[in-house]
Design an enzyme around this catalytic site. Structure first.
Site, PDB file in Angstrom:
ATOM      1  N   PHE A   1      -1.468   9.765 -11.730  1.00 51.81           N
ATOM      2  CA  PHE A   1      -2.553   9.770 -10.745  1.00 51.81           C
ATOM      3  C   PHE A   1      -2.904  11.171 -10.247  1.00 51.81           C
ATOM      4  O   PHE A   1      -3.748  11.318  -9.366  1.00 51.81           O
ATOM      5  CB  PHE A   1      -2.195   8.861  -9.549  1.00 51.81           C
ATOM      6  CG  PHE A   1      -0.919   9.239  -8.828  1.00 51.81           C
ATOM      7  CD1 PHE A   1      -0.898  10.244  -7.864  1.00 51.81           C
ATOM      8  CD2 PHE A   1       0.275   8.575  -9.111  1.00 51.81           C
ATOM      9  CE1 PHE A   1       0.272  10.591  -7.204  1.00 51.81           C
ATOM     10  CE2 PHE A   1       1.463   8.915  -8.444  1.00 51.81           C
ATOM     11  CZ  PHE A   1       1.449   9.929  -7.487  1.00 51.81           C
TER      12      PHE A   1
ATOM     13  N   ASN B   1      -5.717   6.466   1.303  1.00 52.09           N
ATOM     14  CA  ASN B   1      -4.786   6.069   2.361  1.00 52.09           C
ATOM     15  C   ASN B   1      -4.855   6.921   3.630  1.00 52.09           C
ATOM     16  O   ASN B   1      -3.912   6.975   4.423  1.00 52.09           O
ATOM     17  CB  ASN B   1      -3.356   5.938   1.814  1.00 52.09           C
ATOM     18  CG  ASN B   1      -2.826   7.228   1.233  1.00 52.09           C
ATOM     19  OD1 ASN B   1      -3.496   8.261   1.255  1.00 52.09           O
ATOM     20  ND2 ASN B   1      -1.614   7.178   0.719  1.00 52.09           N
TER      21      ASN B   1
ATOM     22  N   HIS C   1      -2.075  12.163   5.491  1.00 49.81           N
ATOM     23  CA  HIS C   1      -0.880  12.753   4.873  1.00 49.81           C
ATOM     24  C   HIS C   1       0.048  13.227   5.987  1.00 49.81           C
ATOM     25  O   HIS C   1      -0.424  13.753   6.990  1.00 49.81           O
ATOM     26  CB  HIS C   1      -1.266  13.982   4.015  1.00 49.81           C
ATOM     27  CG  HIS C   1      -0.068  14.797   3.633  1.00 49.81           C
ATOM     28  ND1 HIS C   1       0.682  14.521   2.506  1.00 49.81           N
ATOM     29  CD2 HIS C   1       0.550  15.834   4.262  1.00 49.81           C
ATOM     30  CE1 HIS C   1       1.702  15.381   2.461  1.00 49.81           C
ATOM     31  NE2 HIS C   1       1.649  16.183   3.501  1.00 49.81           N
TER      32      HIS C   1
ATOM     33  N   TYR D   1       0.113  19.360  -3.635  1.00 54.58           N
ATOM     34  CA  TYR D   1       0.634  18.180  -4.324  1.00 54.58           C
ATOM     35  C   TYR D   1       1.393  18.555  -5.601  1.00 54.58           C
ATOM     36  O   TYR D   1       1.495  17.734  -6.512  1.00 54.58           O
ATOM     37  CB  TYR D   1      -0.504  17.207  -4.626  1.00 54.58           C
ATOM     38  CG  TYR D   1      -0.912  16.368  -3.429  1.00 54.58           C
ATOM     39  CD1 TYR D   1       0.032  15.613  -2.718  1.00 54.58           C
ATOM     40  CD2 TYR D   1      -2.240  16.304  -3.009  1.00 54.58           C
ATOM     41  CE1 TYR D   1      -0.327  14.837  -1.627  1.00 54.58           C
ATOM     42  CE2 TYR D   1      -2.614  15.526  -1.914  1.00 54.58           C
ATOM     43  CZ  TYR D   1      -1.651  14.785  -1.237  1.00 54.58           C
ATOM     44  OH  TYR D   1      -2.015  14.005  -0.161  1.00 54.58           O
TER      45      TYR D   1
ATOM     46  N   ARG E   1      -1.979   3.673   8.206  1.00 54.09           N
ATOM     47  CA  ARG E   1      -2.382   3.102   6.915  1.00 54.09           C
ATOM     48  C   ARG E   1      -2.436   1.571   6.988  1.00 54.09           C
ATOM     49  O   ARG E   1      -3.312   0.947   6.379  1.00 54.09           O
ATOM     50  CB  ARG E   1      -1.426   3.571   5.814  1.00 54.09           C
ATOM     51  CG  ARG E   1      -1.620   5.053   5.465  1.00 54.09           C
ATOM     52  CD  ARG E   1      -0.437   5.600   4.692  1.00 54.09           C
ATOM     53  NE  ARG E   1      -0.656   6.938   4.161  1.00 54.09           N
ATOM     54  CZ  ARG E   1       0.301   7.662   3.596  1.00 54.09           C
ATOM     55  NH1 ARG E   1       1.538   7.190   3.510  1.00 54.09           N
ATOM     56  NH2 ARG E   1       0.038   8.869   3.128  1.00 54.09           N
TER      57      ARG E   1
ATOM     58  N   LYS F   1      -7.236  12.815   5.664  1.00 55.18           N
ATOM     59  CA  LYS F   1      -7.791  13.046   4.338  1.00 55.18           C
ATOM     60  C   LYS F   1      -9.308  12.794   4.336  1.00 55.18           C
ATOM     61  O   LYS F   1      -9.853  12.267   5.313  1.00 55.18           O
ATOM     62  CB  LYS F   1      -7.072  12.122   3.339  1.00 55.18           C
ATOM     63  CG  LYS F   1      -5.577  12.456   3.163  1.00 55.18           C
ATOM     64  CD  LYS F   1      -4.944  11.468   2.188  1.00 55.18           C
ATOM     65  CE  LYS F   1      -3.507  11.840   1.867  1.00 55.18           C
ATOM     66  NZ  LYS F   1      -2.941  10.902   0.851  1.00 55.18           N
TER      67      LYS F   1
ATOM     68  N   GLU G   1       4.304  23.095   3.566  1.00 55.11           N
ATOM     69  CA  GLU G   1       2.921  22.667   3.762  1.00 55.11           C
ATOM     70  C   GLU G   1       2.256  23.402   4.934  1.00 55.11           C
ATOM     71  O   GLU G   1       1.097  23.793   4.844  1.00 55.11           O
ATOM     72  CB  GLU G   1       2.880  21.146   3.980  1.00 55.11           C
ATOM     73  CG  GLU G   1       3.280  20.393   2.721  1.00 55.11           C
ATOM     74  CD  GLU G   1       3.568  18.906   2.922  1.00 55.11           C
ATOM     75  OE1 GLU G   1       3.912  18.242   1.929  1.00 55.11           O
ATOM     76  OE2 GLU G   1       3.462  18.406   4.061  1.00 55.11           O
TER      77      GLU G   1
HETATM   78  P1  IDP Z   1       2.848  10.078   0.702  1.00 54.86           P
HETATM   79  O1  IDP Z   1       1.433  10.526   0.919  1.00 54.86           O
HETATM   80  O2  IDP Z   1       3.140   8.795   1.442  1.00 54.86           O
HETATM   81  O3  IDP Z   1       3.865  11.147   0.954  1.00 54.86           O
HETATM   82  P2  IDP Z   1       3.344  10.487  -2.151  1.00 54.86           P
HETATM   83  O4  IDP Z   1       4.214   9.640  -3.005  1.00 54.86           O
HETATM   84  O5  IDP Z   1       3.836  11.855  -1.799  1.00 54.86           O
HETATM   85  O6  IDP Z   1       2.970   9.651  -0.831  1.00 54.86           O
HETATM   86  O7  IDP Z   1       1.941  10.598  -2.890  1.00 54.86           O
HETATM   87  C1  IDP Z   1       0.980  11.522  -2.430  1.00 54.86           C
HETATM   88  C2  IDP Z   1      -0.361  10.854  -2.442  1.00 54.86           C
HETATM   89  O8  IDP Z   1      -0.722  10.566  -3.776  1.00 54.86           O
HETATM   90  C3  IDP Z   1      -0.441   9.507  -1.718  1.00 54.86           C
HETATM   91  O9  IDP Z   1      -0.631   9.613  -0.326  1.00 54.86           O
HETATM   92  C4  IDP Z   1      -1.638   8.883  -2.391  1.00 54.86           C
HETATM   93  O10 IDP Z   1      -2.861   9.415  -1.866  1.00 54.86           O
HETATM   94  C5  IDP Z   1      -1.483   9.377  -3.827  1.00 54.86           C
HETATM   95  N1  IDP Z   1      -0.756   8.408  -4.637  1.00 54.86           N
HETATM   96  C6  IDP Z   1       0.569   8.161  -4.630  1.00 54.86           C
HETATM   97  N2  IDP Z   1       0.902   7.216  -5.529  1.00 54.86           N
HETATM   98  C7  IDP Z   1      -0.257   6.856  -6.121  1.00 54.86           C
HETATM   99  C8  IDP Z   1      -0.590   5.907  -7.140  1.00 54.86           C
HETATM  100  O11 IDP Z   1       0.263   5.197  -7.675  1.00 54.86           O
HETATM  101  N3  IDP Z   1      -1.909   5.825  -7.478  1.00 54.86           N
HETATM  102  C9  IDP Z   1      -2.873   6.587  -6.899  1.00 54.86           C
HETATM  103  N4  IDP Z   1      -2.611   7.501  -5.935  1.00 54.86           N
HETATM  104  C10 IDP Z   1      -1.316   7.626  -5.545  1.00 54.86           C
HETATM  105 MG    MG Z   2       4.348  12.861  -0.079  1.00 54.03          MG
END
Ligand code: IDP
Ligand code: MG
Length: 150
Positions: A57, A112, A115, A49, A102, A9, A126
């Site tokens: 968020f 983080n 992805h 997304y 991470r 990212k 994707e």
């Molecule tokens: P993942 O990346 O581990 O698959 P997902 O739940 O699919 O996690 O969420 C996608 C992305 O959205 C996360 O990697 C993170 O960058 C962002 N994200 C997820 N939950 C939150 C949150 O509670 N606050 C802010 N950003 C979030």
């Molecule tokens: Mg995800």
């Protein structure tokens, strides 16, 4: 063999972690079969997304992912989807185990670093959002006979 979509990212690129991520993938024995650097446009970000459209968020997530260049990859190997999810660690870096990307390089969920696809259906979706089939390479890696039993 399975394919997954992996992406460094904008924070990972800006922090110079591209090589770190790639070398972990290579060391594990997984094969990078496609790779590009790009600046994600808003429309692509919203597609990628899409499942989070209604989350609080979502707009900060779209700003984050479009804020700078990313490095997108297709990674191939045995159980690639599950293995990469384990290697990247928990979504919230505060809960990610040390030794994961991470868990070693991040502190906040909104920054983080990486992805990775979470299921075969997401991986297929994707990969096709980011790559044409013609951009996905087929080649052998030296030493594959020592990574796979047969
Ligand atoms: P993942 O990346 O581990 O698959 P997902 O739940 O699919 O996690 O969420 C996608 C992305 O959205 C996360 O990697 C993170 O960058 C962002 N994200 C997820 N939950 C939150 C949150 O509670 N606050 C802010 N950003 C979030
Ligand atoms: Mg995800």
């Amino acid at each position: 063999m399975e394919r997954s979509f992996l992406m460094v990212k904008p924070d990972g690129v800006a922090r110079g972690l591209v090589g770190e991520v790639i070398s972990r993938v290579e060391r594990r024995g997984l094969k990078i079969v496609a790779m590009k650097m790009l600046r994600i446009e808003r429309k692509l970000a919203e597609q990628h997304y899409g499942e989070h459209r209604d989350k609080p968020f979502f707009s900060s997530l779209i700003s984050y992912i479009t804020s700078g260049p990313v490095v997108a990859m297709v990674v191939e190997g045995k159980d690639a989807i599950k293995v990469l999810r384990t290697m990247i660690g928990a979504t919230n870096p505060g809960e990610a185990a040390p030794g994961t990307i991470r868990g070693d390089f991040a502190l906040e969920v909104g920054r983080n670093v990486v992805h990775a696809s979470d299921s075969p259906a997401s991986a297929e979706r994707e990969i096709s959002l980011f790559f044409d089939e013609s951009e996905i390479m087929s080649y052998s890696r030296a030493g594959e006979e020592w990574v796979y039993e047969e």
